[in-house]
Design an enzyme around this catalytic site. Structure first.
Site, PDB file in Angstrom:
ATOM      1  N   ASP A   1      50.319 -49.311-130.933  1.00  0.00           N
ATOM      2  CA  ASP A   1      51.149 -50.399-130.398  1.00  0.00           C
ATOM      3  C   ASP A   1      51.865 -49.973-129.114  1.00  0.00           C
ATOM      4  OD1 ASP A   1      52.249 -52.918-130.368  1.00  0.00           O
ATOM      5  OD2 ASP A   1      53.843 -52.452-131.788  1.00  0.00           O
TER       6      ASP A   1
ATOM      7  N   ASN B   1      46.690 -61.470-133.893  1.00  0.00           N
ATOM      8  CA  ASN B   1      46.578 -61.271-132.435  1.00  0.00           C
ATOM      9  C   ASN B   1      45.828 -62.403-131.726  1.00  0.00           C
ATOM     10  OD1 ASN B   1      46.367 -57.652-132.771  1.00  0.00           O
ATOM     11  ND2 ASN B   1      48.130 -58.890-132.238  1.00  0.00           N
TER      12      ASN B   1
HETATM   13  C1  IPE Z   1      49.932 -54.653-134.615  1.00  0.00           C
HETATM   14  O1  IPE Z   1      50.609 -54.748-133.403  1.00  0.00           O
HETATM   15  C2  IPE Z   1      48.473 -54.862-134.434  1.00  0.00           C
HETATM   16  C3  IPE Z   1      47.766 -53.861-133.637  1.00  0.00           C
HETATM   17  C4  IPE Z   1      48.281 -52.771-133.136  1.00  0.00           C
HETATM   18  C5  IPE Z   1      46.386 -54.129-133.439  1.00  0.00           C
HETATM   19  P1  IPE Z   1      51.288 -56.129-132.923  1.00  0.00           P
HETATM   20  O2  IPE Z   1      51.904 -55.843-131.611  1.00  0.00           O
HETATM   21  O3  IPE Z   1      50.319 -57.225-133.022  1.00  0.00           O
HETATM   22  O4  IPE Z   1      52.391 -56.319-134.053  1.00  0.00           O
HETATM   23  P2  IPE Z   1      53.768 -57.111-134.041  1.00  0.00           P
HETATM   24  O5  IPE Z   1      53.499 -58.515-133.603  1.00  0.00           O
HETATM   25  O6  IPE Z   1      54.671 -56.414-133.078  1.00  0.00           O
HETATM   26  O7  IPE Z   1      54.266 -56.999-135.442  1.00  0.00           O
HETATM   27  C1  IPE Z   2      48.913 -53.017-129.096  1.00  0.00           C
HETATM   28  O1  IPE Z   2      49.719 -53.189-127.978  1.00  0.00           O
HETATM   29  C2  IPE Z   2      47.513 -53.552-128.885  1.00  0.00           C
HETATM   30  C3  IPE Z   2      47.216 -54.761-129.658  1.00  0.00           C
HETATM   31  C4  IPE Z   2      47.999 -55.342-130.509  1.00  0.00           C
HETATM   32  C5  IPE Z   2      45.912 -55.337-129.472  1.00  0.00           C
HETATM   33  P1  IPE Z   2      50.473 -54.556-127.705  1.00  0.00           P
HETATM   34  O2  IPE Z   2      49.591 -55.420-126.889  1.00  0.00           O
HETATM   35  O3  IPE Z   2      50.954 -55.147-128.984  1.00  0.00           O
HETATM   36  O4  IPE Z   2      51.700 -54.062-126.831  1.00  0.00           O
HETATM   37  P2  IPE Z   2      53.210 -54.547-126.943  1.00  0.00           P
HETATM   38  O5  IPE Z   2      53.631 -54.386-128.363  1.00  0.00           O
HETATM   39  O6  IPE Z   2      53.234 -55.973-126.508  1.00  0.00           O
HETATM   40  O7  IPE Z   2      53.955 -53.642-126.017  1.00  0.00           O
HETATM   41 MG    MG Z   3      52.636 -54.925-130.059  1.00  0.00          MG
END
Ligand code: IPE
Ligand code: IPE
Ligand code: MG
Length: 272
Positions: free
Chosen positions: A35, A83
C-alpha cells in the site's frame, strides 16, 4: 535452510542484516499488503499511476529476496475487489502494468524457480490479463521454489462466501455430512489451499487495517505495520520486518514457557 554464503556475500550490508536473523525460523508464508503507491506519487507531484509504476521495482526486489531466503510462499495483495471503485484510467493502468510485469519477469521467475499462482475472481478480469496470468502459471508450474501468490480482484469475504456456497451445494446434494466439516475441510476449499496460514503479514504505508485480505488465513498471523510507502519498500525493510517477527512470542492462546514456570505442572486441558 540455505547456507548463509549462498544467500549473501560476506562483508556486505545485507550479510550483516542476515546474520541477525535465525534462518531456520523464517516465516513459511509471508503475506504483504502493498500500500501507499498513490501517496508516493502525490509526494512527488506525480500522477498516482506513477506510484504504481514505481511499485514494480519494490515487488521485484522483495520477491527476489524472499526467494533467495528460501521462504516457501508469499501472497501479494495487488488488487482488491474494492479497488474497482477507483477511476477507470487508474484501473486500466494497473492492469497494463501487471501484463508488462509478467512479460518482463517471466524469465526471472523461471530462473529463480518461482511458481506463480494468481488468486481471486480472475474470471472477472479482462481476457488479455487472464491470458497473461495463464501464461505465467503455465510457464512456472514446474518450478519448485517459492510460491508467489498474486491476489487480484481478491476479497476475503468473497472467498468465504464461495466456500459457504460450496458447502450448501454439497449438503443439499448429500455429498457432505455436515458434522465432518472442520478447519481442514475449509482450508482445502480456500484459494490458498495447500499453503500454511501466513506467519507474518506486512502492510506498508502506515495504514493499520486488513482491507478484506485473507480473513480466515490471518487468524493467528503476526502483523507488522511499516510506515514506508510501498514503492520505497525493499530488502532492507523486509529484513527489519523479519527481525521484528523473530522477536515476537507466538502463543496461539496458550502460555509462554516463561509463564508456565510459575504454574503448577500438569497437562493442558486441550491440545493445541
Ligand atoms: C488494499 O489497499 C488493497 C491492496 C493493496 C491491493 P487499499 O489502498 O485498497 O486499502 P484501503 O482502501 O486503504 O483500505
Ligand atoms: C496500493 O497503493 C496499490 C493498490 C491498492 C492497487 P494505493 O494505490 O492504495 O496507494 P495509496 O494508499 O492511495 O497511497
Ligand atoms: Mg491504498
Amino acid at each position: 535452510m540455505r547456507p548463509l554464503d549462498e544467500i549473501a556475500a560476506p562483508g556486505t550490508e545485507e550479510r550483516a542484516a542476515l546474520e541477525l536473523l535465525d534462518l531456520g525460523a523464517l516465516p513459511r508464508h509471508l503475506a504483504i499488503i502493498m500500500d501507499g503507491n498513490g501517496r508516493w506519487a502525490r509526494a512527488r507531484n506525480l500522477p498516482r499511476v506513477e506510484g504504481h509504476r514505481a511499485a514494480v521495482r519494490a515487488v521485484r526486489e522483495t520477491v527476489e529476496t524472499i526467494a533467495r531466503l528460501g521462504i516457501p510462499a508469499v501472497t501479494l495483495y495487488a488488487f482488491s475487489t474494492e479497488n474497482w471503485k477507483r477511476p477507470r484510467h487508474e484501473v486500466a493502468a494497473l492492469m497494463t502494468l501487471l501484463k508488462e510485469y509478467i512479460d518482463r519477469e517471466l524469465a526471472t521467475f523461471q530462473a529463480n524457480n518461482l511458481q506463480v499462482r494468481p488468486i481471486g475472481r480472475l474470471d472477472q478480469l479482462e481476457p488479455a490479463v487472464q491470458r497473461k496470468l495463464q501464461k505465467a502459471v503455465e510457464g512456472t508450474k514446474a518450478c519448485t521454489g517459492t510460491i508467489v501468490q498474486i491476489a487480484l480482484n481478491y476479497s476475503g469475504r468473497q472467498e468465504l462466501i464461495e466456500v459457504i456456497r460450496g458447502v450448501a451445494r454439497d449438503a443439499a446434494a448429500g455429498r457432505v455430512a455436515v458434522e465432518t466439516i472442520d478447519e481442514a475441510w475449509v482450508n482445502d476449499r480456500l484459494m490458498t489451499s495447500g499453503l500454511p496460514d501466513p506467519d507474518l503479514l506486512i502492510r506498508t504505508s502506515g495504514e493499520q487495517r486488513i482491507s478484506n485480505f485473507l480473513l480466515w488465513q490471518l487468524a493467528y498471523s503476526e502483523i507488522y505495520f511499516c510506515p514506508v510507502l510501498w514503492p520505497d519498500f525493499g530488502k532492507r525493510e523486509l529484513f527489519h520486518a523479519l527481525h521484528e517477527y523473530q522477536s515476537r512470542e507466538r502463543r496461539f492462546g496458550g502460555l509462554s514457557p516463561r509463564d508456565s514456570l510459575f504454574e503448577p505442572t500438569g497437562e493442558p486441558v486441550a491440545k493445541a
